[in-house]
Design a protein around this motif. Structure first.
Motif, PDB file in Angstrom:
ATOM      1  N   TYR A   1      29.850  39.824  41.732  1.00 28.77           N
ATOM      2  CA  TYR A   1      30.490  40.819  42.591  1.00 28.77           C
ATOM      3  C   TYR A   1      30.957  40.240  43.923  1.00 28.77           C
ATOM      4  N   THR A   2      30.333  39.150  44.374  1.00 30.39           N
ATOM      5  CA  THR A   2      30.664  38.598  45.686  1.00 30.39           C
ATOM      6  C   THR A   2      31.129  37.138  45.634  1.00 30.39           C
ATOM      7  N   GLY A   3      30.792  36.430  44.568  1.00 30.59           N
ATOM      8  CA  GLY A   3      31.090  35.008  44.486  1.00 30.59           C
ATOM      9  C   GLY A   3      30.061  34.132  45.171  1.00 30.59           C
ATOM     10  N   ALA A   4      28.995  34.719  45.712  1.00 28.67           N
ATOM     11  CA  ALA A   4      27.954  33.932  46.365  1.00 28.67           C
ATOM     12  C   ALA A   4      27.244  33.055  45.337  1.00 28.67           C
ATOM     13  N   ARG A   5      27.091  31.779  45.653  1.00 29.45           N
ATOM     14  CA  ARG A   5      26.444  30.864  44.715  1.00 29.45           C
ATOM     15  C   ARG A   5      24.936  31.034  44.763  1.00 29.45           C
ATOM     16  N   GLN A   6      24.332  31.215  43.586  1.00 30.48           N
ATOM     17  CA  GLN A   6      22.895  31.408  43.482  1.00 30.48           C
ATOM     18  C   GLN A   6      22.158  30.130  43.099  1.00 30.48           C
TER      19      GLN A   6
ATOM     20  N   GLY B   1      40.812  41.045  47.180  1.00 32.03           N
ATOM     21  CA  GLY B   1      42.021  41.849  47.234  1.00 32.03           C
ATOM     22  C   GLY B   1      41.778  43.214  47.836  1.00 32.03           C
ATOM     23  N   ALA B   2      42.841  43.810  48.342  1.00 27.59           N
ATOM     24  CA  ALA B   2      42.760  45.162  48.872  1.00 27.59           C
ATOM     25  C   ALA B   2      42.619  46.159  47.730  1.00 27.59           C
ATOM     26  N   THR B   3      42.225  47.371  48.052  1.00 31.64           N
ATOM     27  CA  THR B   3      42.092  48.424  47.051  1.00 31.64           C
ATOM     28  C   THR B   3      43.411  48.609  46.306  1.00 31.64           C
ATOM     29  N   GLY B   4      43.318  48.652  44.990  1.00 29.43           N
ATOM     30  CA  GLY B   4      44.513  48.816  44.172  1.00 29.43           C
ATOM     31  C   GLY B   4      45.168  47.520  43.750  1.00 29.43           C
ATOM     32  N   ASN B   5      44.697  46.393  44.296  1.00 29.72           N
ATOM     33  CA  ASN B   5      45.223  45.085  43.908  1.00 29.72           C
ATOM     34  C   ASN B   5      44.540  44.653  42.617  1.00 29.72           C
TER      35      ASN B   5
ATOM     36  N   ALA C   1      38.399  33.881  39.154  1.00 34.02           N
ATOM     37  CA  ALA C   1      39.139  35.060  39.610  1.00 34.02           C
ATOM     38  C   ALA C   1      38.763  36.261  38.770  1.00 34.02           C
ATOM     39  N   GLN C   2      38.606  37.403  39.430  1.00 34.21           N
ATOM     40  CA  GLN C   2      38.377  38.674  38.754  1.00 34.21           C
ATOM     41  C   GLN C   2      39.675  39.476  38.796  1.00 34.21           C
ATOM     42  N   VAL C   3      40.142  39.912  37.628  1.00 37.21           N
ATOM     43  CA  VAL C   3      41.373  40.679  37.511  1.00 37.21           C
ATOM     44  C   VAL C   3      41.056  42.002  36.818  1.00 37.21           C
TER      45      VAL C   3
ATOM     46  N   VAL D   1      41.149  41.219  42.123  1.00 40.48           N
ATOM     47  CA  VAL D   1      40.043  41.827  42.852  1.00 40.48           C
ATOM     48  C   VAL D   1      39.288  40.808  43.700  1.00 40.48           C
ATOM     49  N   LEU D   2      38.952  39.662  43.092  1.00 45.26           N
ATOM     50  CA  LEU D   2      38.065  38.712  43.741  1.00 45.26           C
ATOM     51  C   LEU D   2      38.392  37.305  43.255  1.00 45.26           C
ATOM     52  N   GLY D   3      38.331  36.327  44.161  1.00 45.37           N
ATOM     53  CA  GLY D   3      38.486  34.933  43.783  1.00 45.37           C
ATOM     54  C   GLY D   3      37.545  34.075  44.600  1.00 45.37           C
ATOM     55  N   PHE D   4      36.945  33.041  43.967  1.00 43.56           N
ATOM     56  CA  PHE D   4      36.047  32.160  44.709  1.00 43.56           C
ATOM     57  C   PHE D   4      35.968  30.794  44.028  1.00 43.56           C
ATOM     58  N   GLU D   5      35.699  29.777  44.860  1.00 46.70           N
ATOM     59  CA  GLU D   5      35.535  28.434  44.333  1.00 46.70           C
ATOM     60  C   GLU D   5      34.231  28.349  43.560  1.00 46.70           C
ATOM     61  N   ALA D   6      34.279  27.690  42.407  1.00 44.90           N
ATOM     62  CA  ALA D   6      33.077  27.535  41.594  1.00 44.90           C
ATOM     63  C   ALA D   6      32.476  26.148  41.853  1.00 44.90           C
TER      64      ALA D   6
END
Length: 564
Positions: free
Chosen positions: A121-126, A68-72, A532-534, A75-80
Motif C-alpha cells: 500500500y505504501t511501497g515501504a521496504r520491510q 497518483g492523485a484520486t482518479g489516476n 507500479a500499481q495500476v 495509483v502508486l510507484g516505488f523503487e524495488a
C-alpha cells in the motif's frame, strides 16, 4: 501510439490455412534456432567489471516513488531492488532477471542477487535479503545461481519461489509458511536436468500454477566434453501436484512427473523453448503449456493430461500444436538516445521466447512476447499479444504494441476474472526527448469474440535516469560486451482487489560517479527495478471500442448468470 490488431474475421481465413497445414507442421523436423543453440558456461548472470569491492556504494538515495492523485489509474510507484542494493550485499550481477508478485498485504520482488519485501500500500521496504541468505534460511545450503521466479497462491495464501541451485543442474523450490513473506519458508531441492555428469544446467526455470499442479519448465544445456561449450540438449517440464508443495510439513516433489524432451538435431520433437505453464483458476481440464517454437517462427501449445492435486503419476503430454501466429522474426537490439554514437543500439531485447507468465481466464489463454513483426516493414521490436482458445488452441486475436521510431520489449501481462488485461513493457528510441528506456503499461478489455480493446492511453510508469545505459565500461565510453536487459518482467493481480494490477520492470539508475552522488564511484551505469500499481477501474475505454467492450461485459454477465 498504435496497436495493430488482427480481426477475428481475418484470423478465420488464416486459421483455416494454418489448420490445414498443422498436421504436416506438427511432424516438421528442423534444427534449434542458432541463437538458442549454446550458452556460455557458468551462471547466466554476468558480473560487471567496473565495481571492485572497495568501491561498493553503501550509501545512496532510494527513490521513494510516486503516488497518483484520486482518479489516476497510476495509483502508486516505488523503487524495488537496485544494482546499488546488490553491490552493497556483494551480489552484483547483470541482468537482474526482474520479477515480483503481489500478495495479501505485501509485494515481493526478486533479482539475481537479492530479494525484498514491501508494504504493497505504501511501497515501504520491510526486508532486503541476500539471495543466498534467503535460501539458507529456507533450508538449502550451498547458495544459488539465480533465475528466481516468485508467485503468490491466493487459494493457499502462500508464496512460492523457484531458482536453480549452486549446482546448476539442480532446482530449488521454496514455499512460505503463510501469507506473510517474512514469516519463514521451507524448501526442497531436486535434479532439474540429470543430463551429463559435468556442467549440466537446468536453465531459465519458469513457474506457473493451476488447481492441480505447479509447472516448472527448463531449457537444458550441457557440454559434450569437460570444459567444452555448453550446448542445447532439450527441455524438461516438471509437473508437481499442488498438494505436495502446499502442505503443513513443507514442500515435497515425491509425486512429481518429469517430462524430458531431448534435442538430437534434425527430427527432434519441438515442444518449444522456455516452456510456460498456463496459470489458471479452473478446477477442471488438463494442464496446458505455451511456448515459442524452438525450430521456427511460430508458437506451440499442448496439454498435460491425467494430473490431480495429489498425484502426477500416469500423467502424459498431449500432441504439439503449432498456433500459426502472424509472421515475425527475432527482434534486434533496442535503441536509446545515447551521447556516444556507438551505444545507440546496444540494449538486448532478448528474443521471441515467451519470457513472462501466461494466463487462462474464461476459456481464453493470454500471452505476450517480443518480436520483430514483418507486417510493418520496420526493423524495430514490438510486444506481440496473442489470445487463443483454451480448448482448441485456435488463435482468437493478436496484435503488436508499438510505434515507429521506438523499440518495445520485455513485456508481461496478467488478466483478472473480468477479462481485463494489463501489459507492462519497456520502450526506448533515438528521440532525445522521449527515447530513454522507459517502463510503461497499457490496459485492455476482452471483447465477446476474444479480441482486445484498449482502455485509456499508454501509461509512463518510470523513465530511466540516463539516456545511455550500458555496463562494463564507464560514463562517456563505448559499451563493452553484451548489454543484458531483463531477462523478464511481471504483472500480477491483487488477490484482495482484482481491479488493482501490480507491475514490475527494469529502468536505468544514474551513473555511479562522484558528481551523481557516489563518492569513489567508477563511472558505470546501473540498473534498477520499479513497481507500479495500476487500477483498471479508472481507465475508460477508447470511444471507438466502447461498444465492443460493453457487449463483452454483457455477455460475460449472461454467462455467469447461466452458470449460477
Amino acid at each position: 501510439m498504435s496497436v495493430t490488431r488482427t480481426s477475428p474475421r481475418r484470423l478465420g481465413l488464416s486459421l483455416a490455412v494454418c489448420l490445414a497445414l498443422m498436421g504436416a507442421q506438427s511432424a516438421w523436423s528442423g534444427e534449434i534456432k542458432p541463437y538458442w543453440s549454446s550458452k556460455s558456461s557458468g551462471p547466466r548472470s554476468e558480473a560487471p567489471i567496473d565495481i571492485p569491492p572497495s568501491e561498493w556504494d553503501l550509501n545512496y538515495s532510494r527513490d521513494l516513488g510516486f503516488r497518483g492523485a484520486t482518479g489516476n489509474p497510476y495509483v502508486l510507484g516505488f523503487e524495488a531492488i537496485s544494482q546499488y542494493d546488490n553491490a552493497a550485499l556483494g551480489r552484483n550481477f547483470i541482468p537482474p532477471d526482474t520479477i515480483g508478485a503481489v500478495g495479501k498485504t505485501q509485494y515481493m520482488a526478486t533479482t539475481n542477487g537479492s530479494y525484498a519485501v514491501f508494504d504493497k500500500y505504501t511501497g515501504a521496504r520491510q526486508q532486503l535479503w541476500k539471495d543466498t541468505d534467503f535460501w539458507t534460511a529456507a533450508g538449502q545450503i550451498g547458495g544459488t545461481n539465480g533465475d528466481t521466479r516468485v508467485m503468490y497462491n491466493a487459494s493457499n495464501q502462500r508464496w512460492i519461489a523457484v531458482a536453480f541451485g549452486a549446482n546448476t543442474k539442480d532446482l530449488m523450490v521454496a514455499v512460505s509458511n503463510d501469507s506473510n513473506a517474512l514469516g519463514g519458508w521451507k524448501s526442497v531441492k531436486f535434479e532439474g536436468y540429470a543430463g551429463f555428469g559435468f556442467g549440466a544446467t537446468a536453465d531459465y526455470p519458469t513457474l506457473a500454477m493451476d488447481r492441480n499442479a505447479v509447472y516448472i519448465g527448463t531449457n537444458n544445456f550441457a557440454p559434450l566434453t569437460s570444459g567444452g561449450a555448453s550446448n542445447y540438449r532439450g527441455t524438461t517440464l516438471n509437473a508437481i501436484p499442488i498438494n505436495s508443495l502446499f502442505n503443513a510439513s513443507g514442500p515435497s516433489v515425491a509425486n512429481m512427473m518429469q517430462f524430458n524432451t531431448p534435442y538430437n538435431g534434425a527430427g527432434s520433437v519441438d515442444r518449444g523453448f522456455a516452456l510456460q505453464g498456463v496459470n489458471s483458476n479452473s478446477a477442471s481440464g488438463p494442464g496446458k503449456i505455451v511456448a515459442a517454437s524452438a525450430f521456427n517462427y511460430d508458437n506451440v501449445a499442448y496439454t498435460i493430461n491425467g494430473l490431480s492435486a495429489d498425484s502426477a503419476s500416469g500423467a502424459t503430454q498431449g500432441d504439439v500444436q503449432y498456433l500459426g501466429v502472424a509472421a515475425f522474426t527475432a527482434p534486434g537490439a533496442g535503441r536509446q538516445p545515447a551521447d556516444v554514437a556507438a551505444n545507440r543500439r546496444i540494449v538486448s531485447t532478448l528474443d521471441e521466447r515467451i519470457s513472462s507468465s501466461v494466463y487462462e481466464v474464461n476459456g481464453r489463454i493470454y500471452s505476450v512476447q517480443t518480436v520483430d513483426s514483418t507486417a510493418d516493414g520496420l526493423d524495430e521490436s514490438r510486444i506481440r499479444y496473442t489470445v487463443i482458445d483454451a480448448q482448441t488452441f485456435a488463435v482468437l486475436a493478436q496484435g503488436d504494441i508499438g510505434e515507429a521510431g521506438y523499440d518495445y520489449y520485455q513485456g508481461s501481462l496478467a488478466v483478472n476474472s473480468q477479462g481485463q488485461v494489463v501489459v507492462g513493457y519497456n520502450r526506448s528510441g533515438l528521440d532525445a526527448a522521449t527515447g530513454k528506456i522507459s517502463f510503461m503499461a497499457r490496459a485492455f478489455a476482452t471483447n465477446a469474440d476474444g479480441s482486445l480493446s484498449q482502455l485509456g492511453g499508454e501509461l509512463l510508469l518510470k523513465e530511466s535516469l540516463t539516456n545511455d545505459y550500458h555496463n562494463g565500461s564507464g560514463f562517456g565510453l563505448a559499451a563493452v560486451g553484451r548489454q543484458r536487459w531483463g531477462d523478464y518482467s511481471a504483472v500480477s493481480v491483487d488477490p484482495e482487489d482484482e481491479l488493482n494490477f501490480y507491475l514490475i520492470g527494469q529502468y536505468a539508475r544514474e551513473y555511479n560517479r562522484p558528481e551523481d552522488g557516489h563518492p569513489g564511484g567508477t563511472g558505470g551505469s546501473r540498473w534498477s527495478t520499479w513497481v507500479a500499481q495500476v487500477n483498471v477501474a479508472q481507465m475508460v475505454p477508447e470511444p471507438e471500442t466502447y461498444a465492443l467492450f460493453l457487449t463483452g461485459v454483457l455477455l460475460l454477465a449472461f454467462v455467469r448468470r447461466r452458470a449460477d
